[in-house]
Design a protein around this motif. Sequence first.
Motif, mmCIF file in Angstrom:
data_model
loop_
_atom_site.group_PDB
_atom_site.id
_atom_site.type_symbol
_atom_site.label_atom_id
_atom_site.label_comp_id
_atom_site.label_asym_id
_atom_site.label_seq_id
_atom_site.Cartn_x
_atom_site.Cartn_y
_atom_site.Cartn_z
ATOM 1 N N SER B 60 41.483 33.394 55.400
ATOM 2 C CA SER B 60 43.210 33.465 54.447
ATOM 3 C C SER B 60 42.758 33.651 53.065
ATOM 4 N N VAL B 61 42.433 32.968 52.593
ATOM 5 C CA VAL B 61 41.839 33.266 51.018
ATOM 6 C C VAL B 61 40.746 34.007 51.381
ATOM 7 N N THR B 63 40.954 37.211 52.854
ATOM 8 C CA THR B 63 41.412 38.497 52.935
ATOM 9 C C THR B 63 41.743 38.269 51.968
ATOM 10 N N GLY B 64 42.621 37.704 50.726
ATOM 11 C CA GLY B 64 43.488 38.341 49.920
ATOM 12 C C GLY B 64 42.507 37.767 48.973
ATOM 13 N N ALA B 65 41.671 37.335 48.859
ATOM 14 C CA ALA B 65 40.637 37.615 47.727
ATOM 15 C C ALA B 65 40.190 39.276 48.104
ATOM 16 N N MET B 67 41.419 41.744 49.334
ATOM 17 C CA MET B 67 42.246 42.904 49.218
ATOM 18 C C MET B 67 42.071 43.178 47.136
ATOM 19 N N ALA B 94 40.912 37.986 61.119
ATOM 20 C CA ALA B 94 39.897 37.634 60.460
ATOM 21 C C ALA B 94 39.057 38.725 61.015
ATOM 22 N N THR B 286 39.069 45.899 56.560
ATOM 23 C CA THR B 286 41.044 46.324 56.040
ATOM 24 C C THR B 286 40.993 47.002 55.161
#
Lengths: 594, 322
Positions: B60-61, B63-65, B67, B94, B286
Motif C-alpha cells: 500500500s505504501v 502504491t501511494g508513492a 501514484m 497490488a 495502475t
Amino acid sequence: MDSNVNNFVINIATANGTGSQSSNLVILHTMFEMGIPVSGKNLFPSNISGLPTWFIIRASEAGYQAPGDKTDIQIVMNKDTWEKDITNLESGTIIIFNEDAKLPVDRDDCFAFGMPMTKMARKINPKMAKLMANMYYVGGLAHILGIDSNDILKAVKSQFKGKEKAIEMNMQAINEGIAYASENWDIKSDFKAESRPKDSDTFLIEGNEATALGTIYGGINMLSWYPITPSSSVAEGIIKWLPELRTAKDGGTTCAVIQAEDELAAAGMVLGAGWAGGRGMTCTSGPGISLMSEFIGLSYFAEVPGVIWDVNRVGPSTGLPTRTQQGDLSMLYEASHGDTQHIVLIPGNVDECFEFGWKAFDLAERYQTMVFGFSDLDLGMNRWPTKGFKYPESEMDRGKLIRNQQELDAVPNYGRYRDVDGDGIPYRTLPGSGIDPILYRGTGHDEDGVYSEDPIVYQKTMKRLKKKIDGARDNLPSPILREEENKELGIIFYGSMENSITEIDDILESKGFSVSTCRIRALPYHSELESFISRHDISVVLEMNRDGQLYGILRKELPTQLLKKLHSVAYSDGMPPRARLYSEKIISVLEELK
Amino acid sequence: MCPGCGHDQISNVIIQAAWENGLPPEGIAKMSGIGCSSKTPAYFLGKSHGFNTVHGRMPSVTTGANMVNKDLTFIAVSGDGDTASIGMGQFVHAIRRNLNMVYIIENNGVYGLTKGQYSATVEKGSKKKKGAVNTQNPIDLCAMALNLGCSFVARSFSGSKKQLTALLRAAISHKGMAVIDVISPCVTFANNDESYRSYNYVKENDEVLHIVDYISHYSPIEEVDIPEGQFKEIELFDGSKIILETIGSNHDTTDVVSALTAVHEAERNDKHVTGLLYYNGEIPTTTETLGLTNAPLCSLNEEEGRPSEESLIEVNQRFRSS
C-alpha cells in the motif's frame, strides 16, 4: 418569537428506499429559496431498503439549526412505525397521513388529515406509485403552510435536473396534493411559511461535499478510500469534481483515486504519497481509524505528511452506523501505540469543512505528520448554508522541503531528523531527488535516520516530536469566542455542536445565566483557550459523547490551577443535539456546584 | 544477517541487477515491510531512498508513492510471513491493480526475526530443527499470483545467481507487477536437509524450466551465448530482451494454464520449479488505468496542483443557481 410563522418542526416518517428523500429535499429547498431560515436532518437506518427513516425539517426565524424539541407537523407514511410515530405526538399536533396505509389514526386531540396518496399516484404512473406517493405529502404540506406551487417548482427542477418527464410528473403530483387538501381538509392552522428577503449568495451544501472541494483546492494528489458511512460522500465528492477542476493540459488527471482493499491499505497509500512528495488523503469513520492506527503511528514517528478526514459516527464497534457523535476525538488525538499526539482540525460549519480541507495539507507538510479533519455525520451528511467558499489566502505551504543541492547546502549540519531551527521540525528530501537519500523506518533512528536503540537518542527524538506538535498550537485555527461582559459561565464546545449552541445559549440566558462560548477548532488546543477559562468563573466542556473526551484531554494538558474551574457536560444518544436537552444537562451540573 | 543467509545473496543480486540495468540510484525506491527480508534494504543501494514500512503493508505504501511519482523504479523486498500471512490482502490487491513494481519475496518458510515459527508457505509435514511438524497446507505465492492475473511471475533460488540476476533484470525492465518468489534458505532455523527450503534440498530438487538470459536495450551485444537449440525471445517494455533456452519440456510463458500446471506438478513431486513462469506485457499499469497526467504528481507546481480562483467563483455560482 412565539409566532408560528416560520417557526415550526416537521417530522416525516417514511421507509428507507421509497424515494422519500427527494420529496424531503424538495420541501427543504423550497423553504430555503423562499428565504426562510431552515435546516433539515436525515435520520436514516443502516440499510438499503425497508427500515424506517425520519427527516426533520425545522423552520426557525431565530436561525436555530438544532432539531426542535417537539414536532408540530407529523407526516406518517411508514406502516412499520405508524403507531409509535402517532402515539408519541404532543396534543395539538397536525398529522398528515397516507390513507392507503389503511391504518388507524386514533388521536382525537390532534388534527389528522388523510389523503389517498398511493391511489392518486397510481393514476399518474402505476409503476412508480410507491415513489410518487411521497410527492403528495409535499402538496398537503404546501397547502397547510401556504406555500405557492410556483415556489416549489424551482426546487423540483433542481432535484430532477434536466429530466423533464420527472419534473412534470412530480409537479403534477404536488399540485394534485395541494388541490386535494384544499378541497377535503378543514384546517385552521397558524403554522405558515412566509417568504423573506433571501440573501442571493447563500446556498445549501453537505459538509462532505464542502470538504471534497476543499481538498481539491488544497492540491490533493492521491485519494485512497474504503467505503464507509458516513464518509463515502467525501470521496464521491472528490471523484465528482476532479474531471472539471483537476484535469491537466495533456488531458490527464492531477489526482489519483484508489478505492483501497481496506482502511489499512488506504492509510498506507497516504503515507506512500506523502513520503514521495505528494499530497495524499483518505476519508473514513471511527472503525476505519481503528484499523489505520498502526500507520498513524508510523506517520508520527517517521515524520511523513498525510491527511485523514474522519466523519464520526456512533461507536464503539459497528455502533449506530448512521447516527452522529463526537466519540472519536480522544482516539484521533492519541492514535496508535506508544506516545503520540496528532493535529486535529475540527470544522463547525461547511465553510470550515472547505477551509480545513485545503489547510490540512499545508499543516501536514509543515509539521511532517498526519493531520486529521474531524467532522461528524450531522455536519457531513446534512445540508447547511454557506455564502460561498473562500479561495485559500496563501500559496500552498510545502514546509521544510529540500528540492535541490543548493537548498541542502543552505541547511547547516543537515540530518533528516536534526532540529536545525530549534522548532522541532527537521528538513526533508524526497525520493527521486538524489539528495541525501535515507531509508525511512518505523524503528528507532538517530538524527541522520540511522537505526538506533540508544536510550538517549530515543528519548531525545520523542522530546523533539513533542516540541514539534506542541509548537503547532498557535498556528492552528484559533477558537471562536463569543463573550459576555459578565464572565459567569463559559461553554467550551466544538464541531457540529455549533448548530445548537445559539439556542442553548438563548435558553440558558432566559434562565438568568450569563453565557460566553468558546468553540475549539483544533487540537492541540490554542493558548487563547487558557485565557478564556481564566477569565470565566466556571467553564463547561460541552460535547456529544459519554465520557467527555475533550474534557479529558484538557484535564491532562491545562495548568492545574485552571482545572477547578472546568466541568464536563457530555451526552450522546446518536441524535444531533437538541438544545433543550443539552441546556438542562448544563443546568443540572451548575446546580450540583452550588 | 546470519552468515550464509540466502537474503544476503539476493541483496547482492539486486545491487548487480540495478547496476547492470544502468539504473541511477536516485531513480530507485527501495520498499519493504517487516521481517528479516525487509531489513535488507538497509544493506543495499545506499544512494537510493527507501521505506522500511510496517508488517505486511509495504504494497500500500508503494502504491501511494507510485501514484505521486510514477517515474521511480520500485524494488520491493518482502518475506513469506510479510506477504503470505499478514500482508496477503495487500499483495493480492497490488497484483490486481498491476502496480508498476518489482515484488521480491525472500521465501524461507519461517519467521526468522521472531525465532523460527512456521510461515504459511512451508510445506505440510515440514519439520524444523526444533519444534512440531507443520500440519497446514502451504500457500504457493506464484500460483496465487498467476491466478490473480499477475503480468510477470517467476520463481528462483538465492543460490542460482545467474538465473536470479537475469530474472530480476527482466523484472526491472517490465512495466507492471513483477513477482519473483525466491527460495532463500534460513540457515539458522530451517536449513536441515528434510526442510524443502534448505540449500541441499533445493539444489537437488530444482526443476529449471529454461535457461534465462537478459539482453539490455542499450547494449544488445553482451556476453550472452545465444543458444543453438530451441529458444524463445521476449521483448520487454524498455526494449530489453529475455532469452529463454528450452531444456526438457517446452514451457509457454504466455499461457497461464501451463504456468499453473508447472507449479502444481512440481509441488506434487516435492520439487521447486524455477524460471519465468508467466509474462504478459500488455496489461495497463495502475497509473495508466487512472489516466494520470504525464508529469509525476509530486512535481506539479501551485498552478498545476490548485485550481484557479476563477474556477471557485464559478463553482460557488453554480451552487447558487442550481
